[in-house]
Design a protein around this motif. Structure first.
Motif, mmCIF file in Angstrom:
data_model
loop_
_atom_site.group_PDB
_atom_site.id
_atom_site.type_symbol
_atom_site.label_atom_id
_atom_site.label_comp_id
_atom_site.label_asym_id
_atom_site.label_seq_id
_atom_site.Cartn_x
_atom_site.Cartn_y
_atom_site.Cartn_z
ATOM 1 N N PRO A 33 108.442 25.240 79.053
ATOM 2 C CA PRO A 33 107.900 26.587 78.896
ATOM 3 C C PRO A 33 108.947 27.634 79.279
ATOM 4 N N PRO A 34 108.785 28.860 78.785
ATOM 5 C CA PRO A 34 109.723 29.919 79.137
ATOM 6 C C PRO A 34 109.503 30.403 80.570
ATOM 7 N N ASP A 35 110.494 31.053 81.108
ATOM 8 C CA ASP A 35 110.364 31.683 82.428
ATOM 9 C C ASP A 35 109.418 32.874 82.328
ATOM 10 N N ALA A 36 108.860 33.242 83.462
ATOM 11 C CA ALA A 36 107.996 34.420 83.513
ATOM 12 C C ALA A 36 108.841 35.676 83.317
ATOM 13 N N ALA A 37 108.270 36.641 82.615
ATOM 14 C CA ALA A 37 108.916 37.943 82.453
ATOM 15 C C ALA A 37 108.922 38.647 83.807
ATOM 16 N N PRO A 38 109.780 39.630 83.990
ATOM 17 C CA PRO A 38 109.743 40.406 85.237
ATOM 18 C C PRO A 38 108.340 40.993 85.445
ATOM 19 N N ILE A 39 107.924 41.079 86.682
ATOM 20 C CA ILE A 39 106.576 41.555 87.008
ATOM 21 C C ILE A 39 106.295 42.905 86.355
ATOM 22 N N SER A 40 107.288 43.766 86.293
ATOM 23 C CA SER A 40 107.099 45.103 85.708
ATOM 24 C C SER A 40 106.780 45.053 84.213
ATOM 25 N N GLN A 41 107.007 43.905 83.561
ATOM 26 C CA GLN A 41 106.730 43.762 82.131
ATOM 27 C C GLN A 41 105.496 42.910 81.847
ATOM 28 N N GLN A 42 104.910 42.319 82.879
ATOM 29 C CA GLN A 42 103.785 41.417 82.667
ATOM 30 C C GLN A 42 102.486 42.176 82.400
ATOM 31 N N ALA A 43 101.621 41.535 81.640
ATOM 32 C CA ALA A 43 100.307 42.105 81.331
ATOM 33 C C ALA A 43 99.428 42.073 82.567
ATOM 34 N N ASP A 44 98.520 43.044 82.656
ATOM 35 C CA ASP A 44 97.540 43.028 83.733
ATOM 36 C C ASP A 44 96.115 42.892 83.191
ATOM 37 N N GLU A 45 96.004 42.745 81.856
ATOM 38 C CA GLU A 45 94.693 42.577 81.219
ATOM 39 C C GLU A 45 94.901 42.043 79.804
ATOM 40 N N ILE A 46 93.938 41.248 79.346
ATOM 41 C CA ILE A 46 93.914 40.765 77.961
ATOM 42 C C ILE A 46 92.562 41.157 77.378
ATOM 43 N N ARG A 47 92.590 41.616 76.129
ATOM 44 C CA ARG A 47 91.346 41.882 75.405
ATOM 45 C C ARG A 47 91.424 41.186 74.054
ATOM 46 N N ARG A 165 104.835 31.367 73.407
ATOM 47 C CA ARG A 165 105.923 31.402 74.381
ATOM 48 C C ARG A 165 106.022 32.794 75.019
ATOM 49 N N GLU A 166 105.846 33.834 74.198
ATOM 50 C CA GLU A 166 105.879 35.199 74.723
ATOM 51 C C GLU A 166 104.689 35.456 75.648
ATOM 52 N N VAL A 167 103.488 35.058 75.202
ATOM 53 C CA VAL A 167 102.287 35.250 76.025
ATOM 54 C C VAL A 167 102.414 34.491 77.338
ATOM 55 N N TRP A 168 102.913 33.261 77.278
ATOM 56 C CA TRP A 168 103.109 32.451 78.494
ATOM 57 C C TRP A 168 103.939 33.236 79.517
ATOM 58 N N SER A 169 104.989 33.883 79.046
ATOM 59 C CA SER A 169 105.889 34.593 79.963
ATOM 60 C C SER A 169 105.298 35.909 80.454
ATOM 61 N N LEU A 170 104.418 36.519 79.678
ATOM 62 C CA LEU A 170 103.886 37.844 80.015
ATOM 63 C C LEU A 170 102.565 37.821 80.775
ATOM 64 N N VAL A 171 101.865 36.683 80.767
ATOM 65 C CA VAL A 171 100.518 36.627 81.354
ATOM 66 C C VAL A 171 100.504 35.706 82.573
ATOM 67 N N PRO A 172 100.417 36.286 83.777
ATOM 68 C CA PRO A 172 100.331 35.444 84.972
ATOM 69 C C PRO A 172 98.914 34.922 85.193
ATOM 70 N N ASN A 173 98.808 33.841 85.953
ATOM 71 C CA ASN A 173 97.488 33.369 86.363
ATOM 72 C C ASN A 173 96.782 34.499 87.097
ATOM 73 N N GLY A 174 95.466 34.579 86.918
ATOM 74 C CA GLY A 174 94.676 35.633 87.547
ATOM 75 C C GLY A 174 94.460 36.833 86.644
ATOM 76 N N THR A 175 95.105 36.868 85.484
ATOM 77 C CA THR A 175 94.941 37.997 84.566
ATOM 78 C C THR A 175 93.533 37.974 83.976
ATOM 79 N N PRO A 176 92.791 39.093 84.077
ATOM 80 C CA PRO A 176 91.456 39.128 83.466
ATOM 81 C C PRO A 176 91.558 39.153 81.941
ATOM 82 N N ILE A 177 90.596 38.485 81.304
ATOM 83 C CA ILE A 177 90.507 38.480 79.844
ATOM 84 C C ILE A 177 89.078 38.814 79.453
#
Length: 183
Positions: A33-47, A165-177
């Protein structure tokens, strides 16, 4: 041997080959899997909007990515029981990830929640589970966006492998959907 028998045998052989290939590839896994994106670029919500087949990643209330999706094979309505091939509706969270998924990478959606379990119990059925955001089944990634031609999952949300691969890197565990039929 008649032409019809030869054609039938060819079709049967192809079908067995496709099923066998899919089963073997499911055991191979998704790769690294890809590495996580920097925290400043990660999603905080999914719809997810089922009626328009779209998934949006948000950060600070603004869309940062949007993806076309495929859903469960019976997409209308909320998932009510195991095997109904519906994608659930409601608010959940991404609670774990699977790098060795049978589809290219996967993020688990926390369905069923307590309300889903109670609803299924009162109906005398199992609520189902293992609902994921994932790429295309391992070994079939070359299909790319062709997978958007139909709803083919068992209730999951599918995107292309590159998008996964992009979503994996941008979405941390705990992100609400939040998954809705329409807005």
């Amino acid at each position: 041997m008649s032409r019809l028998i030869r054609i039938s045998l060819l079709i049967a052989t192809l079908a067995v080959g496709v099923v066998g290939y899919t089963k073997v590839m499911a055991r191979v896994g998704s790769g690294t899997p890809p590495d996580a994106a920097p925290i400043s670029q990660q999603a905080d919500e999914i719809r997810v909007v089922k009626s328009t087949r779209e998934m949006h990643l948000f950060r600070d209330g603004k869309t940062i990515r949007q993806y076309p999706i495929s859903l469960g094979a019976a997409p209308k309505g909320h998932k009510s029981r195991e095997g109904d091939e519906r994608t659930p509706e409601g608010t959940y969270e991404i609670d774990w990830r699977n790098a060795n998924s049978i589809a290219h990478l996967s993020l688990h959606i926390s369905y069923p929640n307590a309300e889903d379990i109670a609803r299924a119990k009162s109906a005398g059925v199992a609520p189902g589970g293992n609902i994921m955001i994932h790429g295309i089944a391992n070994g079939w990634g070359l299909l790319g966006r062709l997978h958007l031609g139909w709803d083919w999952t068992n209730g999951c949300i599918a995107i292309t492998n590159e998008e996964m691969r992009e979503v994996w890197s941008l979405v941390p565990n705990g992100t609400p959907i939040t998954i809705v039929d329409s807005i």
